[in-house]
Design a protein around this motif. Structure first.
Motif, PDB file in Angstrom:
ATOM      1  N   ARG A   1      -3.392   6.626   7.024  1.00  0.00           N
ATOM      2  CA  ARG A   1      -2.988   7.936   7.548  1.00  0.00           C
ATOM      3  C   ARG A   1      -1.726   8.381   6.812  1.00  0.00           C
ATOM      4  O   ARG A   1      -1.004   7.566   6.226  1.00  0.00           O
TER       5      ARG A   1
ATOM      6  N   TYR B   1       0.826  -1.202   0.000  1.00  0.00           N
ATOM      7  CA  TYR B   1       0.000   0.000   0.000  1.00  0.00           C
ATOM      8  C   TYR B   1       0.858   1.249   0.000  1.00  0.00           C
ATOM      9  O   TYR B   1       0.617   2.193  -0.753  1.00  0.00           O
ATOM     10  N   GLU B   2       1.879   1.207   0.884  1.00  0.00           N
ATOM     11  CA  GLU B   2       2.756   2.377   0.980  1.00  0.00           C
ATOM     12  C   GLU B   2       3.439   2.646  -0.360  1.00  0.00           C
ATOM     13  O   GLU B   2       3.639   3.796  -0.758  1.00  0.00           O
TER      14      GLU B   2
ATOM     15  N   LYS C   1       0.562   4.154  -2.639  1.00  0.00           N
ATOM     16  CA  LYS C   1       0.155   5.507  -2.258  1.00  0.00           C
ATOM     17  C   LYS C   1       1.290   6.120  -1.443  1.00  0.00           C
ATOM     18  O   LYS C   1       1.441   5.786  -0.268  1.00  0.00           O
ATOM     19  N   GLY C   2       2.096   6.958  -2.075  1.00  0.00           N
ATOM     20  CA  GLY C   2       3.251   7.522  -1.391  1.00  0.00           C
ATOM     21  C   GLY C   2       2.880   8.262  -0.116  1.00  0.00           C
ATOM     22  O   GLY C   2       1.810   8.868  -0.035  1.00  0.00           O
ATOM     23  N   ASN C   3       3.739   8.171   0.871  1.00  0.00           N
ATOM     24  CA  ASN C   3       3.587   8.925   2.109  1.00  0.00           C
ATOM     25  C   ASN C   3       2.391   8.529   2.959  1.00  0.00           C
ATOM     26  O   ASN C   3       2.035   9.221   3.886  1.00  0.00           O
ATOM     27  N   ARG C   4       1.775   7.454   2.582  1.00  0.00           N
ATOM     28  CA  ARG C   4       0.639   7.049   3.408  1.00  0.00           C
ATOM     29  C   ARG C   4       0.846   5.633   3.898  1.00  0.00           C
ATOM     30  O   ARG C   4       1.484   4.813   3.243  1.00  0.00           O
ATOM     31  N   THR C   5       0.305   5.352   5.059  1.00  0.00           N
ATOM     32  CA  THR C   5       0.427   4.010   5.597  1.00  0.00           C
ATOM     33  C   THR C   5      -0.911   3.574   6.192  1.00  0.00           C
ATOM     34  O   THR C   5      -1.881   4.332   6.160  1.00  0.00           O
ATOM     35  N   LEU C   6      -0.940   2.361   6.692  1.00  0.00           N
ATOM     36  CA  LEU C   6      -2.196   1.807   7.187  1.00  0.00           C
ATOM     37  C   LEU C   6      -2.110   1.471   8.669  1.00  0.00           C
ATOM     38  O   LEU C   6      -1.093   0.973   9.134  1.00  0.00           O
ATOM     39  N   ASN C   7      -3.194   1.764   9.402  1.00  0.00           N
ATOM     40  CA  ASN C   7      -3.357   1.253  10.758  1.00  0.00           C
ATOM     41  C   ASN C   7      -4.405   0.152  10.705  1.00  0.00           C
ATOM     42  O   ASN C   7      -5.546   0.423  10.324  1.00  0.00           O
TER      43      ASN C   7
ATOM     44  N   SER D   1      -7.385   1.662   8.620  1.00  0.00           N
ATOM     45  CA  SER D   1      -7.562   3.065   8.293  1.00  0.00           C
ATOM     46  C   SER D   1      -6.225   3.612   7.807  1.00  0.00           C
ATOM     47  O   SER D   1      -5.177   3.218   8.294  1.00  0.00           O
TER      48      SER D   1
END
Lengths: 785, 85
Positions: B15, A591-592, A595-601, B13
């Motif tokens: 971020r 995912y990272e 979509k650059g600069n974004r991560t998942l919780n 989610s």
């Protein structure tokens, strides 16, 4: 001087037998000579003589009427009570007899009168003729005396007479409306006279009745004597007729038929009584017309009452019951029944709907039906407002109302709310329409009368009263926001429960809701649905990416949410085993990269896992919640776990873990061998007893909401104020709750306008007391030291 | 007993990986949108300056357009340059 006593005893008494107390009619009149004789003798006394005699005779007539004739007539009416019930036919006969007697006496009096006139004519002073020839005088005396001596139960007898008459009269109509075989009919007693058909005496009876009526008419007594009991009888007949023909039948109109019935049966009966079958003169026509007007109104009223008493059924049957409502509408134009209908309907609704035995969905269905039906009846909405106020109050007290309304809006259901929504009208806003009302002044209608003006003033404007059904339902709480928050929660639950990335139906609903409630309130819902479609794309992108698929243990799909726009999740947690967690890390990496600069919780608790269990010689494939998958995963390597041990490993509280565990116990894979110790059952024989278990239990678990409950969310909002509260209490040491509330309201008006009641604040503060952050003593709150 | 996980549908989610939570200009959360946007994420991305501060792209562009002479980072007053990864 002549011998007066001789004249008296021979001639005068011959002419006027009334003077010696006789009341029976004499057939032959005395000879002309007798008149001549009396006249001559009298004239010797001058004009005073005849005058005096006339007066004496008149006096005697009056006293006879008062003391003899009328009491004799009324004696017939003093019936012992028992008899009144047992035999109406006897009363019928009695009445006829009484009237006959009365009529005879009247004839006799008239005879006396004629002779008086004759005497005067022979006398010298013919000027007196006018005074003597006052035929109506006798009638008036009779009537006066009759009414003065009215016995208490007289209308029982009269009522009996006329009910027999009515039966006789309606006999033919009864036959034509009843389709009984003529053979059967001949065995039944005649409906008119209650005798066997062969001995039927209807014709004779009818003649008797007609004669009696004619006599009464002649006496001018029919209206005075029989009017009230006739009216009572007719009213009773109208009631019976309405009960027989209309009660509980709402799918066709009755008013026309009733009017025809009134005209054909009741009015022709009355005409028969008042005219005796002859052409009526103007006076009688007026009496009959008066009756007609009175009775028509009575019929409308009775009919309206019968409809209103069943109005609840009408509401439930709507729109099949439209004809009944149309009838009632016509009735209400003629008679004012608003107050009555409001009261009755309120009571009916309260008795049928507003108690704990009815579930909320049914109340809502009833409410919607009531709105439709009553609006059809009265489009000013005033009755509706008054009638439905208790429903609104009651629904407000039920805590699942909002949820049911939202469910009703988005799903097919009995409330038709979804249909209404699909019509796609936007909610009318009161402000926009004021100009409209001014420009549309020609169609202005005044507020209906008969309603307390205070109620009119207090309730919302006219526009609100004519709002559509969805607005009426949403109006229960007075705000759209609450409903939209609930809608968001419900939608979140549904999306998380389905997890199939298929949101077409939701999108359709959302579009409809947007038309009605405006975009701004539904903005987050829109983001949520976009998250779903985005997730689908991201998933297929990551699955198509070769790097990610290497050494993959299992397929991962994910619903990636924009946390800011979703309702907050509850605080359950779950620690995944390392092996599984690594897979998620791989997905996160992919995912990272995408979509650059974004991560998942990851929210590990929520989701769906498709697993295959091979145990002994059988295999089970099922879809379970992540927690259950993780539990059974840990039993792979170690077949016996203590509750505490497993709980700390997967970070699920023991109570919750035990609940999840029961799922596997139901499937016969795990059993609690000792309290708090769970063991895997490997052998087939031990599990066989569970084989019949219902696998669908798994679904029930899925229904649990992953979202924080509404009250939790509320407390989170109040948490914003905690720092204010701490600050206040630090400075002021201790404060009572109402002051804290006041101060916070000041702040709240500056910061985003979170509204809260003192009760909510009290809950919040009490929780802080339980958490030992506050002290509560003597009605004031203090910071704990 | 052997357990095979065939597929897993999870919930996560997203971020931004940033050293702050809120945009210094609009004070909204990074995961939310700038005041002009409706949809977060791709439609309202973040941008980083070489000074390591980050903002909603729409917010900082609007800010820079309002600074006719030297374009500075609103947080640290260093001259603003986009940090393109």
């Amino acid at each position: 001087m002549c011998d007066f006593s001789k004249l008296w005893s021979s001639d005068v008494v011959k002419i006027f037998p009334i003077l010696c107390g006789s009341t029976s009619q004499i057939l032959q009149s005395p000879k002309e000579e007798v008149f001549q004789n009396v006249c001559r003798q009298m004239s010797e006394l001058g004009s005073v003589g005849i005058e005096t005699l006339t007066d004496i005779v008149k006096l005697e007539m009056r006293s006879t009427i008062r003391n003899v004739i009328v009491p004799k007539f009324w004696v017939h009416f003093q019936v012992p009570r028992k008899e009144t019930v047992s035999d109406p036919n006897a009363l019928f006969a009695k009445f006829i007899e009484a009237v006959n007697e009365l009529h005879e006496s009247y004839q006799y009096l008239l005879q006396m009168q004629t002779r008086l006139i004759q005497l005067n004519r022979n006398g010298p002073s013919k000027t007196l003729e006018k005074q003597v020839v006052d035929e109506n005088g006798t009638k008036t005396w009779l009537r006066d005396a009759m009414l003065a001596q009215l016995p208490p139960n007289f209308d029982v007898v009269i009522g009996a007479f006329y009910s027999v008459h009515f039966r006789l009269f309606t006999k033919d109509i009864y036959f034509s409306s009843n389709t009984i075989d003529s053979e059967v009919l001949s065995d039944l007693p005649c409906t008119g006279c209650n005798f066997e058909v062969q001995k039927c005496c209807c014709q004779k009876l009818i003649e008797m009745v007609n004669k009696t009526n004619q006599k009464l008419l002649e006496l001018g007594l029919i209206d005075r004597l029989a009017g009230s009991s006739m009216t009572a009888l007719i009213k009773q007949k109208i009631k019976e007729h309405i009960n027989d023909t209309c009660l509980g039948i709402f799918d066709r109109s009755h008013l026309k038929e009733l009017e025809t019935w009134l005209q054909d049966v009741i009015m022709s009966w009355l005409r028969n009584i008042f005219t005796g079958g002859k052409q009526c003169d103007i006076n009688e026509c007026e009496t009959i017309q008066g009756f007609k007007v009175k009775l028509t109104y009575f019929m409308y009223e009775t009919f309206a009452q019968s409809v209103i008493s069943r109005f609840f059924s009408i509401i439930i049957d709507y729109p099949d019951s439209t004809p009944a409502i149309n009838d009632l509408k016509i009735c209400m134009e003629k008679i004012d029944m608003r107050v009555y209908i409001t009261k009755t309907l309120r009571n009916a609704l309260e008795a049928r709907l507003l108690h704990p035995g009815v579930n909320t969905m049914d109340i809502l269905t009833g409410y919607v039906a009531a709105i439709k039906a009553i609006r059809h009846l009265d489009n000013t909405g005033v009755i509706l407002e008054m009638v439905t106020a208790p429903i609104k109050d009651y629904l407000r007290k039920r805590n699942d109302t909002v949820r049911r309304v939202v469910t009703g809006l988005t799903e097919e259901g009995p409330t038709d709310l979804s249909e209404e929504l699909a019509k796609g009208e936007s909610v009318k806003d009161g402000k926009d329409n004021t100009t409209d009302e001014l420009s549309n002044w020609e169609n202005w209608e005044p507020d209906p009368f008969g309603i307390d003006p205070n109620i009119l003033r207090n309730t919302s404007s006219k526009i609100m009263r004519s709002a559509d059904i969805i607005s009426m339902v949403v109006d229960i709480y007075g705000s759209k926001e609450l409903f939209m928050v609930e809608y968001r929660n419900l939608m979140a639950d549904r999306l998380l429960a389905q997890l199939d990335f298929n949101s077409e139906k939701e999108i359709r609903n959302l579009e409809l809701l947007k038309i009605r409630f405006g975009e701004s309130l539904l903005h987050s819902c829109e983001v949520m649905l976009k998250d779903v479609t985005d997730s689908k794309r991201i998933n297929s992108h990551i699955h198509g990416d070769g790097n990610c698929n290497e050494n993959q243990l299992f397929d991962i799909s994910s619903l990636i949410v924009s946390a800011q726009f979703w309702p907050s999740f509850n605080k359950e947690s779950l620690q995944l085993p390392e092996e599984i967690e690594n897979e998620f890390k791989k997905y996160t990496k992919a995912y990272e990269a995408y979509k650059g600069n974004r991560t998942l919780n990851w929210r590990t608790v929520t989701g769906r896992v498709n697993i295959l269990i091979e145990i002994g010689d059988r295999t089970m494939e099922m879809t379970v919640a992540p927690t259950q998958a993780v539990i059974i995963y840990h039993f792979q390597n170690k077949s016996e776990w203590g509750l505490e041990e497993l709980s700390s490993l997967i970070k699920v509280p023991p109570s919750a873990l035990r609940r999840r565990m029961s799922f596997w116990q139901n499937h016969g894979l795990i059993s609690e061998t000792h309290p708090g110790v769970f063991t895997l059952i490997e052998k087939e024989s031990e599990k066989s007893q569970f084989e019949e278990m219902n696998i669908t239990d798994a679904d029930e678990e899925d229904l649990e909401s992953a979202m924080a409950s509404a009250s939790d969310q509320r407390e989170e909002e109040l948490q914003v104020f905690w720092s204010y509260i701490v600050g206040m209490l630090t400075n002021l040491d201790s404060m009572p709750i109402d002051r804290i509330h006041q101060m916070l309201k000041l702040f709240a008006s500056h910061s985003g306008g979170v509204e809260f009641t003192q009760d909510e604040l009290k809950h919040f503060l009490q929780r802080k007391v339980r958490e030992h952050k506050l002290l509560f003593s003597g009605g004031v709150y203090q910071l704990a030291k | 007993m052997k357990l095979t996980i065939k597929s897993w549908t999870g919930v996560a989610s997203w971020r931004w990986i940033a050293n702050d939570e809120n945009c210094g200009i609009c004070r909204m959360s990074f995961e939310s949108t700038c005041p002009e946007c409706a949809l977060p994420g791709d439609d309202c991305p973040l941008v980083w300056g070489v000074c390591s501060h980050c903002f909603h792209m729409h917010c900082i562009v609007k800010w820079l357009n309002l600074q006719p002479l030297n374009k500075q980072c609103p947080m640290c007053r260093q001259s603003w340059k986009f940090n393109i990864h």
